[in-house]
Design an enzyme around this catalytic site. Structure first.
Site, short mmCIF file in Angstrom:
data_model
loop_
_atom_site.label_atom_id
_atom_site.label_comp_id
_atom_site.label_asym_id
_atom_site.label_seq_id
_atom_site.Cartn_x
_atom_site.Cartn_y
_atom_site.Cartn_z
N GLY A 1 -7.72 12.39 3.70
CA GLY A 1 -6.64 13.40 4.27
C GLY A 1 -5.75 13.98 3.86
O GLY A 1 -4.90 15.30 4.36
N TYR B 1 -7.69 0.73 12.19
CA TYR B 1 -6.60 2.43 11.33
C TYR B 1 -7.89 3.25 11.52
O TYR B 1 -9.50 2.37 10.44
CB TYR B 1 -6.35 1.62 10.30
CG TYR B 1 -6.32 2.72 9.23
CD1 TYR B 1 -4.75 3.25 8.78
CD2 TYR B 1 -6.86 3.14 7.76
CE1 TYR B 1 -4.36 4.73 7.70
CE2 TYR B 1 -6.44 3.36 6.84
CZ TYR B 1 -5.95 4.61 6.54
OH TYR B 1 -5.84 5.24 5.57
N SER C 1 -1.97 7.05 7.53
CA SER C 1 -1.51 5.45 8.02
C SER C 1 0.52 5.93 8.54
O SER C 1 1.00 6.75 8.47
CB SER C 1 -0.94 4.73 7.02
OG SER C 1 -0.92 3.48 7.18
N MET D 1 2.55 7.63 6.83
CA MET D 1 2.88 7.51 5.35
C MET D 1 1.18 8.35 4.21
O MET D 1 0.83 7.19 4.30
CB MET D 1 2.67 5.44 5.75
CG MET D 1 3.88 5.25 6.02
SD MET D 1 3.84 3.52 6.09
CE MET D 1 2.38 3.55 7.47
N GLU E 1 -12.89 8.12 1.66
CA GLU E 1 -13.08 9.16 0.33
C GLU E 1 -14.40 8.27 -0.68
O GLU E 1 -15.49 9.13 -0.70
CB GLU E 1 -11.83 9.60 -0.68
CG GLU E 1 -11.99 10.70 -1.85
CD GLU E 1 -10.90 10.56 -2.52
OE1 GLU E 1 -11.62 10.53 -3.75
OE2 GLU E 1 -10.17 10.03 -2.52
N ASN F 1 3.83 -0.24 4.71
CA ASN F 1 1.52 -0.39 5.07
C ASN F 1 1.47 -1.99 3.99
O ASN F 1 1.22 -1.36 2.33
CB ASN F 1 0.57 0.16 5.38
CG ASN F 1 -0.42 0.04 5.47
OD1 ASN F 1 -1.16 -0.83 4.86
ND2 ASN F 1 -0.72 -0.26 6.82
N CYS G 1 -1.33 9.77 3.92
CA CYS G 1 -2.57 11.61 4.08
C CYS G 1 -2.48 10.43 5.98
O CYS G 1 -2.16 11.55 6.52
CB CYS G 1 -3.31 11.28 3.58
SG CYS G 1 -4.95 9.71 3.86
N ASN H 1 1.04 -1.05 0.08
CA ASN H 1 0.19 -0.33 0.18
C ASN H 1 0.73 1.40 -0.05
O ASN H 1 1.04 1.78 -1.15
CB ASN H 1 -0.71 0.44 1.70
CG ASN H 1 -1.82 1.15 1.33
OD1 ASN H 1 -1.92 1.93 0.70
ND2 ASN H 1 -3.16 1.05 2.37
N CYS H 2 1.56 1.75 0.87
CA CYS H 2 2.12 3.45 1.49
C CYS H 2 3.42 2.69 1.83
O CYS H 2 3.92 1.42 2.78
CB CYS H 2 1.46 3.72 2.19
SG CYS H 2 0.80 3.08 3.46
#
Lengths: 742, 185
Positions: free
Chosen positions: A705, A566, A411, A407, A571, A430, A409, A197-198
């Site tokens: 975020g 989390y 996380s 990470m 969105e 993540n 917005c 993911n990020c």
């Protein structure tokens, strides 16, 4: 937390002897305890389809029918019964009772559901939806411009990836996702590709040791300008190898050594051309300051003009503010000055990168602190450009176990020590998010907390399997799938072609996220819409998060992978879950009738607390959701009153870790208006002249975020409605002074 | 055109009913920082384009009470509140209320909270007027003064509506006897 009343439907049963004691084998392979209230619900739906509003007589008929079904099942089955066998019994009972129309409605509904289930994994159906420009497909992500070729190509690839991904998922996870019990995020990328993911990219080692992108071996930069150019190249490449956001952690400290190289070069020039030692130094400083500004400005433009293979500007964040040296401070100042100035000749507000300014006691928090001047600039910037968001150093350490920027917005990695026992954050990542639809559980419980906790437990079992599948799928990547991440250093280690990527994930180095949405709606279902002041309601919501946290801890211990709780940005999920639940439960006041679910633990956006009340209210939640959280306050125009924003920042310092500013900064270039654009059915319009042409106005709203330009890239219905419903956290003052931004 | 005040005729003791038009705690738009805003009722200037025309009436809202005073003091005690804003209406034609609130503020908070005041009077007019007006002026830190002139309206100005109005450092102005503009910060 005790799980009580598992057999809740049994309470009202007059003849318990007739109750079948069988287990039900669902279509997706799960085995659940038989629960006749589900039959009652299905029959109610079928009766309503035929008769409209139901009277007492209808309800009695339904009760009788359920009893007959129970009796029939109890006689026929011992042990396990398959779901289609139950359905067949229901159909026969209906026919025997001569409820022909109801039977027809019941069968039709079942068939429709079966069709819908099959369609989602059917490529042809998905592609037709894409060709029809279904807005739930093309506007799912406000950061993607669905008009351009490479987005269209990404959407096409995503449609295929999604359909294949749904077939790869464990059947019960796929089913729960399609029903909207849970949301398996980013299905267009994962599990089809084993993508992560990020991350916080390990820029320090990449820049200092060199790296490779494509055919180019890149050496250590010799100036800040080259360093920022390399950073944007790395961001572009990393963003094409994962699907979420990436962050440059502590960029001022990261870049300072390269700025020092510029200074050394200018100093050498000065020695050659200038006599006076004082003037030599001034010359070198002035030249370096200009280099820093130019390098940071290039970075701002490069990030905003990047376009990844995902068809979007990469979700990028810059964390800064802790450096105290001259170079670090100059870099911090330049970042803010460039943002204040805006992009292009019109000075438009930059949407990327997100700026994350860290405040620390004794460093920059109070007047007299060495970096207080930078904080003042940051406050001014937030009143005019909404960013930077603020990280409160001590609270981040307290909540997440160490300091780091989020990470993407929101996380957050959890505190973790590497093999040398050092606190380490760079190069960690993540693996993905699955989000639980909490409001649905509350609606299904119909006011019975026992049912709520039992259903929560049942859904969490599916969440567990979904999260573990996410992890397992990520471990199936080979280093060659994403060389920038695994071979050239972005994830902190340089693996060989045959090494296992799993070594970078295990033991808490990576996180996987148990997401949730709609804590406000959960409490509303039990305590009414205005529950925020009710201590029982508050305690209930806290215990929901506490339950998520304790499950996450349990799964971490048993799996060896860090599961974090989390607060999902949601969105488009704010729309999807609510839409699905509205179809199922109808328009429920203050829950589904709004057309959106409230993000994470946030205060109802329609209410009007002061920012201080809002922060006090939300502060208790974040420690339970250390894997990701953010707090926002809504303000009137603040450009003339930065001290007021600073007062809120100061208040937040001991209370919350991560705070965003939402203040009207929209601009109309047709009439010169600056302030808050009015929401319309689909977008936003200038309140002064009605202009809504994105070419001549700049509308900036907080979409998750991150900020977004809703006028240029429309959002899904629910997110638009939510933004339109936001109330400023201040007295309902009509006199908003409109000041020029420049 | 707004009216010009007549010194001996325009007296708070003659016109004020000690009414409060509105009270807004935690305001972000009435002066610097986060403020508690007290809108006293009644004004004789009648400036064209006034943002708060309803408050020309001396009977708008409720009579000032000790309970409201208690609430204002409690709100002012919040660590993030910088001070009190007096608006109207016309604070200098409601000096009974304003002096009462300001003296409570000084007794409880000394100089740790500041007082901003919006008035249609100019500093010079206040200096030449009655004792109660000069007494209130003596407790104000920042004075946003002068009539609102529609022809000089400019919405980009900080804390004032028309270009003729001035934002003064009240304490320095009083000390020197000369209107002194407030410097930022």
């Amino acid at each position: 937390m005790s799980i009580t009343n598992l057999d809740h439907a049994g309470q009202q049963a007059p003849a318990a002897a007739q109750r079948p004691t069988v287990s039900v084998v669902k279509r997706d392979g799960r085995t659940l305890r038989f629960d006749d209230s589900r039959i009652g619900a299905a029959l109610t739906k079928a009766f309503e389809a035929v008769h409209g509003e139901l009277g007492a007589m209808h309800r009695r008929s339904i009760e009788q029918l359920v009893k007959r079904v129970d009796k029939e099942l109890a006689e026929r089955y011992i042990g396990e019964v398959k779901i289609y066998e139950i359905q067949s019994v229901v159909e026969h009972v209906l026919l025997e009772a001569r409820e022909y129309e109801v039977a027809q409605a019941y069968i039709d509904y079942r068939v429709q559901r079966d069709f819908a289930r099959s369609k989602a994994t059917d490529l042809n159906h998905s592609i037709v939806k894409l060709l029809d420009k279904d807005s739930s497909v093309v506007n799912e992500n406000a950061n993607k411009d669905a008009e351009v070729f490479n987005t269209q190509r990404d959407l096409t690839a995503g449609t295929v990836g999604k359909a294949i991904g749904l077939r790869m998922l464990p059947a019960h996870v796929a089913n729960a996702h399609q029903k909207g019990d849970i949301h398996y995020h980013d299905l267009d990328y994962h599990p089809y590709a084993p993508m992560t993911n990020c991350c916080l990219i390990d820029f320090e080692s990449m820049l200092s040791k060199g790296f490779r992108i494509g055919n180019a071996q890149v050496d250590t930069p010799r100036s800040i300008g080259t360093a920022t150019a390399q950073i944007s190249q790395i961001i572009a490449n990393v963003s094409s190898s994962q699907y979420g956001g990436c962050t440059v952690n502590r960029i001022d400290e990261l870049l300072a050594p390269y700025a020092a190289m510029n200074f050394a070069k200018h100093e050498a020039d000065a020695l050659e051309w200038i006599e006076d030692p004082e003037r030599q130094r001034e010359f070198a400083k002035e030249k370096t300051r200009k280099d820093i500004y130019d390098a940071m400005q290039s970075l701002e433009y490069e990030i905003n003009t990047l376009f990844t293979s995902n068809g979007q500007t990469p979700f990028t964040s810059l964390g800064f503010g802790l450096g105290t040296g001259w170079y670090e401070k100059e870099i911090q100042r330049a970042i803010l000055q460039i943002r204040l100035r805006g992009l292009g000749s019109e000075g438009r507000t930059a949407i990327f990168p997100k700026l994350l300014f860290t405040i620390k006691e004794g460093l920059n928090r109070k007047a007299g602190d060495p970096n207080y001047d930078i904080k003042e600039l940051a406050v001014e910037c937030a009143t005019k450009r909404m960013y930077p968001d603020v990280l409160n150093y001590d609270k981040i350490v307290e909540i997440t176990g160490s300091f780091k920027a989020p990470m993407g917005c929101r996380s957050f990695l959890q505190g973790w020590e590497d093999e040398d026992g050092d606190d380490s954050v760079e190069g960690r990542m993540n693996l993905g998010v699955v989000t639980l639809n909490l409001p649905r559980i509350a609606l299904e419980s119909e006011g019975d907390p026992g049912v709520f906790w039992a259903l929560l437990e049942e859904r969490l079992a599916t969440m567990h399997d979904a999260l573990m599948y996410r992890v397992q799928r990520c471990t199936e990547a080979s280093p060659g799938n994403a060389p920038i991440l695994y071979v050239h250093g972005a994830f902190g280690k340089r693996l060989g072609p045959l090494d296992k990527v799993d070594t970078l994930f295990r033991g808490g180095r990576a996180t996987v996220s148990l997401g949730y949405i709609g804590l406000y709606e959960v409490a509303t279902a039990f305590y009414g819409a205005a529950w925020e002041g009710n201590p029982d309601a508050k305690q209930f919501t806290l215990s929901v998060l506490e339950s998520l946290q304790s499950h996450a801890k349990e799964w971490t211990a048993e799996s060896g992978y860090q599961v974090s709780v989390y607060s999902t940005p949601s969105e488009s999920l704010t729309d999807r879950f609510c839409r699905l639940d509205k179809e199922r439960f109808g328009s429920v006041a203050d829950i589904t009738d709004k057309d959106y679910y409230t993000n994470s633990f946030h205060y109802d956006v329609r209410k009007n607390p002061t920012p201080f009340e809002k922060l006090d209210f939300e502060a208790e939640y974040a420690p339970y959701t250390s894997g990701g959280f953010i707090h926002y306050c809504e303000y009137p125009v603040l450009q003339q009153n930065p001290k007021a924003l600073e007062a809120v920042w100061d208040y937040s310092y001991d209370r919350v870790g991560y705070l965003g500013t939402n203040t009207p900064i929209d601009r109309c270039y047709a009439c010169g208006f600056a302030g808050d654009f009015n929401p319309t059915a689909r977008g936003f319009a200038c309140p002064s002249c009605g202009n809504e042409d994105p070419r001549t106005c700049d509308v900036v709203k907080r979409t998750c975020g991150y900020l977004g330009n809703p006028q240029q890239r429309p959002m899904v219905h629910g997110r638009h409605t939510e933004i339109s419903a936001r109330v400023k956290h201040m007295s309902n003052d009509v006199r908003v002074p409109l000041s020029a931004l420049d | 055109m707004p009216l010009t005040p007549i010194p001996r005729l325009w007296q708070a003791e003659k016109v004020s009913h000690s009414y409060v038009a509105d009270y807004k705690p935690f305001s972000f738009v009435d002066g610097e920082g986060v403020r508690c805003s007290l809108y006293v009722a009644g004004c004789l200037f009648k400036c064209e384009g006034c943002f708060n025309e309803r408050a020309w009436s001396f009977r708008l809202g409720e009579p000032y009470s000790d309970e409201l005073g208690d609430r204002i003091m409690a709100d002012l005690a919040h660590e993030s509140v910088q001070g009190l804003s007096l608006l109207g209406g016309e604070p200098f034609l409601n000096t009974q209320v304003c002096l009462e609130v300001v003296s409570r503020l000084r007794a409880q908070f000394g100089r740790t909270k500041d007082v901003w005041c919006w008035t249609g009077y100019t500093f010079e007019e206040l200096m030449a007027d009655s004792d109660d007006k000069r007494a209130l002026l003596g407790e104000v830190d920042v004075l946003c003064e002068g009539r609102f002139e529609e022809s000089q309206k400019d919405l980009t100005l900080a804390f004032r509506g028309s270009r003729n109005q001035r934002v003064l450092n009240a304490r320095e102005s009083l000390a020197t006897g000369v209107a002194t503009l407030r410097t930022e910060g």
